[in-house]
Design a protein around this motif. Structure first.
Motif, PDB file in Angstrom:
ATOM      1  N   ARG A 120     -16.622  65.621  -3.048  1.00 45.31           N
ATOM      2  CA  ARG A 120     -16.383  67.016  -3.418  1.00 45.31           C
ATOM      3  C   ARG A 120     -17.266  67.876  -2.524  1.00 45.31           C
ATOM      4  O   ARG A 120     -18.480  67.674  -2.454  1.00 45.31           O
ATOM      5  CB  ARG A 120     -16.736  67.268  -4.878  1.00 45.31           C
TER       6      ARG A 120
ATOM      7  N   LYS B 264     -18.473  71.715  -1.605  1.00 47.54           N
ATOM      8  CA  LYS B 264     -18.558  73.118  -1.995  1.00 47.54           C
ATOM      9  C   LYS B 264     -19.157  73.917  -0.836  1.00 47.54           C
ATOM     10  O   LYS B 264     -20.025  73.416  -0.118  1.00 47.54           O
ATOM     11  CB  LYS B 264     -19.419  73.278  -3.248  1.00 47.54           C
TER      12      LYS B 264
ATOM     13  N   THR C  65     -17.380  61.491  -5.675  1.00 46.14           N
ATOM     14  CA  THR C  65     -16.669  61.721  -6.936  1.00 46.14           C
ATOM     15  C   THR C  65     -16.423  60.441  -7.713  1.00 46.14           C
ATOM     16  O   THR C  65     -15.997  60.492  -8.861  1.00 46.14           O
ATOM     17  CB  THR C  65     -15.321  62.410  -6.682  1.00 46.14           C
TER      18      THR C  65
ATOM     19  N   ILE D 228     -15.797  75.070  -4.565  1.00 47.79           N
ATOM     20  CA  ILE D 228     -15.144  73.854  -4.078  1.00 47.79           C
ATOM     21  C   ILE D 228     -14.065  74.217  -3.070  1.00 47.79           C
ATOM     22  O   ILE D 228     -13.193  75.047  -3.344  1.00 47.79           O
ATOM     23  CB  ILE D 228     -14.520  73.048  -5.230  1.00 47.79           C
TER      24      ILE D 228
ATOM     25  N   GLU E  79     -11.721  68.286  -2.207  1.00 49.26           N
ATOM     26  CA  GLU E  79     -12.059  67.267  -3.195  1.00 49.26           C
ATOM     27  C   GLU E  79     -11.037  66.140  -3.158  1.00 49.26           C
ATOM     28  O   GLU E  79      -9.827  66.386  -3.199  1.00 49.26           O
ATOM     29  CB  GLU E  79     -12.113  67.878  -4.603  1.00 49.26           C
TER      30      GLU E  79
END
Length: 484
Positions: A105, A107, A127, A460, A463
């Motif tokens: 993930r 961001k 993740t 985010i 992902e």
């Protein structure tokens, strides 16, 4: 090349070195220092994250996940066993191939905003528990690809601020000109095609002028650019002028204007004698130039940029050609107008560009000296090349991706580094982080609970192999210009 070879060699053993039961590794990408950055680069422009993540995703799809597991993992086993001089177990690579995507993930702060030093711009975390090792396995390739577009974009913005400052003083009605006043000439001097494109896209997030042609494809592919992306003009090089012969350089000028009867035409003019071009050939061609539906741009390409453009004599008036400089000599021949700020603006049929060894300091000096002689700073375009963009490293802004939090056997551990032998630059944040916006500026808050990490300005963007949000080059440019 196999996607799992895009890292530092020492990372191939780190999956075995984390504590038993490690489930998560959380890292951030941060500019730690600007002590090696050019003067005026006090913050870092956020740019390149979407490009890098799309490139990384595509690369792993093409060079790992889409290929037979037996083939890619056998290659890894053979290469790494030879590399480490011991049998290498590729089970964790086989499991990643079975998963079929990068389990991370990512961001990011918005692209196109300025970020203070020591404020994280990106976070990465795995993740899925079994792929804790993936986070920092990707550190090397992320660092390799992120530092350059961010660095070049930040420096480009500093150039544009210089141009804006002087345009407001000397030619405020022509402020839109600064979008093209810094022109990217860097491609031939960059460290390979990918560097040229990455840096060139950083430049093009700030300016609209570029001769790095692959930037167009890059911004269309990675930033949804449509229609006009960047622009340039018809222009000569020294081989063209030499082929036309020294004895008939004026004839070459005349032929070029006949070839391009309209529009902007840039002619390199110091192949032999710049001063003769300015004081002999151009006066002889004056009526043809003024009668042309377009602008002839004179391009010197050697000597001290400040002296060539502005002259060695700081005052307007009598003197030798080198004492007057290009802009004053063009004014002597073609004249122009005086704008409402009281500064001289060359006739729209003639102009100047200089693109050799330009720096931030020299660009400031050129604008200052033109101002002092009574000329608008907008009388010249500066070509910004590898002398600016290749003379940088990851350390220009001290970029680093460091882990600040791990989970081991279900327990979160806040981790950090703070070397006693360092001057404080390498001290990292600690634990999970949040970036807030306070009074218009980005501020780091570390050691936050998991629920707080989900808040703030880091959003985010990517992902589990998919983009959650995207931005366009138009949106990025709008953010940059909003705070210019």
């Amino acid at each position: 090349m196999n996607g799992l070879l895009l890292t530092d060699g020492y990372k191939t053993g780190h999956h075995q070195q984390y504590p038993k039961g490690t489930e998560e590794v959380y890292s951030n990408w941060t500019p730690r220092s600007n002590k090696y950055a050019p003067k005026g680069c006090d913050k870092v422009l956020s740019f390149g994250q979407q490009y890098v993540m799309q490139w990384l995703h595509d690369y792993f799809e093409d060079n790992f996940f889409s290929k037979p597991k037996a083939t890619v993992c056998a290659e890894l086993k053979e290469e790494l066993s030879l590399y480490l001089n011991a049998p290498y177990d590729v089970t964790h690579f086989e499991e990643l191939h079975d998963l079929g995507y990068l389990p991370i993930r990512v961001k990011s702060l918005p692209e196109g905003v300025e970020v203070p030093i020591r404020v994280p711009m990106l976070t990465v975390v795995n993740t899925k528990k079994e792929f804790y090792w993936v986070t920092n396995f990707l550190e090397t390739i992320l660092s390799t690809m992120l530092w350059l577009p961010m660095t070049s974009a930040s420096i480009a913005l500093t150039y544009k601020r210089i141009f804006k400052k002087w345009a407001l003083k000397t030619d405020a009605e022509n402020l839109p000109f600064i979008d093209f006043q810094g022109h990217d000439f860097s491609m031939r001097g960059m460290g390979g095609l990918q560097s040229a494109v990455a840096s060139g896209m950083g430049h093009a997030s700030v300016f609209l002028g570029s001769d790095t042609l692959p930037v167009i494809h890059g911004l269309k592919k990675y930033y949804q650019a449509e229609g006009f992306v960047v622009g340039s003009v018809n222009a000569t090089e020294h081989s063209v002028m030499c082929a036309g012969t020294k004895d008939d350089e004026i004839g070459t000028f005349r032929q070029l204007m006949e070839t391009y009867p309209t529009g902007i035409l840039s002619v390199v003019s110091d192949t032999w004698d710049l001063w003769k071009v300015l004081t002999d050939y151009l006066p002889a061609l004056k009526e043809e130039i003024l009668g042309r539906n377009g602008k002839l741009v004179i391009r010197p390409d050697s000597g001290d940029p400040v002296d060539i453009i502005c002259g060695t004599n700081g005052r307007l008036g009598d003197g030798s050609p080198s004492e007057k400089g290009v802009v004053e000599l063009l004014w002597d021949v073609f004249g122009g107008s005086v704008n409402k700020e009281g500064f001289k603006v060359l006739d729209p049929h003639i102009g100047a560009i200089y693109g050799d060894s330009i720096t931030l300091i020299r660009s400031e000096d050129i604008c200052q000296r033109l101002h002092d002689k009574g000329f608008a700073s907008t009388n010249v375009v500066l070509g910004i090349g590898s002398f600016t963009y290749q003379f940088n490293t990851r350390d220009t802004f001290g970029f680093a991706m460091k882990a600040t939090s791990v989970v081991v056997n279900g327990e979160r551990r806040e981790i950090f580094k703070d070397p006693i032998t360092d001057d404080g630059v390498k001290k990292s944040a600690k634990g999970l982080i949040r970036v807030d916006k306070v009074n218009g500026d980005y501020v780091l808050v570390d050691e936050v609970p998991e629920a707080e990490e989900e808040k703030g300005e880091l959003k985010i963007i990517f992902e589990d192999g998919k983009f959650v949000s995207r931005t366009s080059i138009e949106e990025i440019r709008a953010r940059i210009n909003e705070h210019l």
